[in-house]
Scaffold this motif. Sequence first.
Motif, PDB file in Angstrom:
ATOM      1  N   MET A   1     -10.543  27.978 -49.209  1.00 15.99           N
ATOM      2  CA  MET A   1      -9.089  27.770 -49.263  1.00 15.99           C
ATOM      3  C   MET A   1      -8.591  27.661 -50.706  1.00 15.99           C
ATOM      4  N   ARG A   2      -9.463  27.214 -51.592  1.00 17.64           N
ATOM      5  CA  ARG A   2      -9.071  27.045 -52.997  1.00 17.64           C
ATOM      6  C   ARG A   2      -8.504  28.342 -53.586  1.00 17.64           C
ATOM      7  N   SER A   3      -9.088  29.464 -53.166  1.00 17.87           N
ATOM      8  CA  SER A   3      -8.622  30.746 -53.722  1.00 17.87           C
ATOM      9  C   SER A   3      -7.254  31.138 -53.162  1.00 17.87           C
ATOM     10  N   ARG A   4      -6.740  30.368 -52.208  1.00 15.62           N
ATOM     11  CA  ARG A   4      -5.403  30.645 -51.672  1.00 15.62           C
ATOM     12  C   ARG A   4      -4.311  29.931 -52.454  1.00 15.62           C
TER      13      ARG A   4
ATOM     14  N   ARG B   1       6.828  27.437 -45.070  1.00 11.43           N
ATOM     15  CA  ARG B   1       6.086  28.189 -44.037  1.00 11.43           C
ATOM     16  C   ARG B   1       4.773  28.715 -44.595  1.00 11.43           C
ATOM     17  N   ALA B   2       4.821  29.202 -45.831  1.00 10.11           N
ATOM     18  CA  ALA B   2       3.593  29.742 -46.440  1.00 10.11           C
ATOM     19  C   ALA B   2       2.521  28.659 -46.470  1.00 10.11           C
ATOM     20  N   SER B   3       2.915  27.457 -46.887  1.00 13.01           N
ATOM     21  CA  SER B   3       1.951  26.367 -47.001  1.00 13.01           C
ATOM     22  C   SER B   3       1.450  25.915 -45.624  1.00 13.01           C
ATOM     23  N   LEU B   4       2.354  25.802 -44.662  1.00  8.19           N
ATOM     24  CA  LEU B   4       1.930  25.349 -43.330  1.00  8.19           C
ATOM     25  C   LEU B   4       0.987  26.357 -42.680  1.00  8.19           C
ATOM     26  N   ASP B   5       1.203  27.635 -42.948  1.00  4.23           N
ATOM     27  CA  ASP B   5       0.281  28.645 -42.421  1.00  4.23           C
ATOM     28  C   ASP B   5      -1.113  28.489 -43.033  1.00  4.23           C
ATOM     29  N   VAL B   6      -1.152  28.160 -44.325  1.00  2.00           N
ATOM     30  CA  VAL B   6      -2.459  27.962 -44.966  1.00  2.00           C
ATOM     31  C   VAL B   6      -3.148  26.716 -44.396  1.00  2.00           C
ATOM     32  N   ILE B   7      -2.380  25.660 -44.154  1.00  2.00           N
ATOM     33  CA  ILE B   7      -2.953  24.435 -43.560  1.00  2.00           C
ATOM     34  C   ILE B   7      -3.512  24.736 -42.168  1.00  2.00           C
TER      35      ILE B   7
ATOM     36  N   ALA C   1      -9.492  18.910 -40.097  1.00  2.00           N
ATOM     37  CA  ALA C   1     -10.400  19.540 -41.058  1.00  2.00           C
ATOM     38  C   ALA C   1     -10.130  19.027 -42.473  1.00  2.00           C
ATOM     39  N   LEU C   2      -8.869  18.853 -42.804  1.00  2.00           N
ATOM     40  CA  LEU C   2      -8.541  18.377 -44.157  1.00  2.00           C
ATOM     41  C   LEU C   2      -9.058  16.961 -44.362  1.00  2.00           C
ATOM     42  N   ARG C   3      -8.873  16.118 -43.361  1.00  2.00           N
ATOM     43  CA  ARG C   3      -9.296  14.729 -43.499  1.00  2.00           C
ATOM     44  C   ARG C   3     -10.823  14.627 -43.569  1.00  2.00           C
ATOM     45  N   TYR C   4     -11.502  15.478 -42.811  1.00  2.00           N
ATOM     46  CA  TYR C   4     -12.971  15.467 -42.840  1.00  2.00           C
ATOM     47  C   TYR C   4     -13.468  15.687 -44.274  1.00  2.00           C
TER      48      TYR C   4
END
Length: 437
Positions: A34-37, A325-331, A339-342
């Motif tokens: 995800m970092r590369s996004r 929207r762009a950010s929420l799609d990436v999340i 997954a983020l909290r893990y």
Amino acid sequence: MTDRDTTLSGQRLEWTTDLDQARALDATDQLAPMRSRFLIPTGPDGGRQVYLVGNSLGLPTTSTRHYVDAELDRWAALGVAGHFTGEQAWAPYHRLLTDQMAMIVGAATEEVVVMNSLTVNLHLLLVSFYRPTPQRHKILIEAHAFPSDHFAVESQIRQRGYDPATSLEVLAPRGGEETLRHADIVAAIERSGSELAVVLLPGVQYYTGQVLPMLDITRAAHAAGALVGFDLAHAAGNIPLDLHDWGVDFAVWCTYKYLNAGPGAVGGCYVHNRHVADRSLPKLLGWWGTRPDTRFEMATTFDPIPTVESWQLSNAPILSMAALRASLDVIDEAGGMTALRYKSERQIAYLDFLLERVLGDRIQSITPRPLAERGAQVALRVTSPGHAGEDVQTKLEQHGVACDWRHPDVIRAAPVPLYNSFEDIHRFVAALDRILR
Ligand SMILES: *Cc1c(COP(=O)(O)O)cnc(C)c1O
């Protein structure tokens, strides 16, 4: 050098201070791609900065520009017809965001709307939920509330003809302590009891990074006959939330911190569905809160949308919403908050280990230790003699590390699981070590 065992999410990890381990952790991290996004700023050496200020302003995704461009193109091609043309028609555009946003805060679709900005939304909801009477007129906030929240509450109290000196209750940590004890929060709510109208607290405290026990607070407030609202500026996109099931009455947040929607981006707003259709609530009205099927008949009878959308005032800032929207799609692509909290929990534990092992008593964390009581952010006080915290922050910048400095004496750093690597955390602590030597 192998040190101690840390058990986390069922996994047994042996942390070491070796850079190789940080790289190995990145190699097996499922979110590492995800970092590369994201577009990460450049540091003084021309490499990527160690960007640990996503708690202040999150980074743009590589697709943000395209989402915004798409709306600029539609504007150029369609002009005013863009409001009603196609799947991304601007009139209902905010709805494209609702489901994803509702997932992030743990709410139902009709309870969430993206609109305005945080402080504006706070005012709008206090108009509805702060209904003081001579018997029940107090608002409880924390002594270290973010100034905007403090100002909003104070002005709301005055606006209703009450006096903050007698209607504003502030809750501070005990002398010599940094964070609020859960029992003290509940006791303060009970103490105000029948005089308490609204409890307004943060989900995550912006200075210390403490996560407040939102369910316990909600229960205590309701038992006292009060309503409860949360400011989720530092919580939304950082920790899992369950607003509906916790029974929270209302909440507001911004989307430019952990939700990466860009400077000054549009805010979020939640109202529990036991209130959304309540026509007896006082409310400031605008044309975007009335039903869309009659809105353009220009009727002057307000016909509220039967969801939290009835709190909307104006037509929406589409370019800002496109970036969100762009950010929420990436999340979503990353697997959402679970997954983020893990990953975040592993990053917090790794950061704790390095701080303790490498820096020892040269630095003191004022963030609570248990994982359940904290999000991505750690708040550090420099205790090493001869080093002013503010200078340390400036030197960190020269080492390519972006942190922030909060008056009076704290450096805040937040590894964000979407784009910060374990190597970032290692570089941060190594830079601190060099600076404080
Ligand atoms: C960031 C933040 C704000 C900012 O408010 P805006 O209205 O978005 O400028 C408010 N409250 C808290 C607790 C914050 O962390």
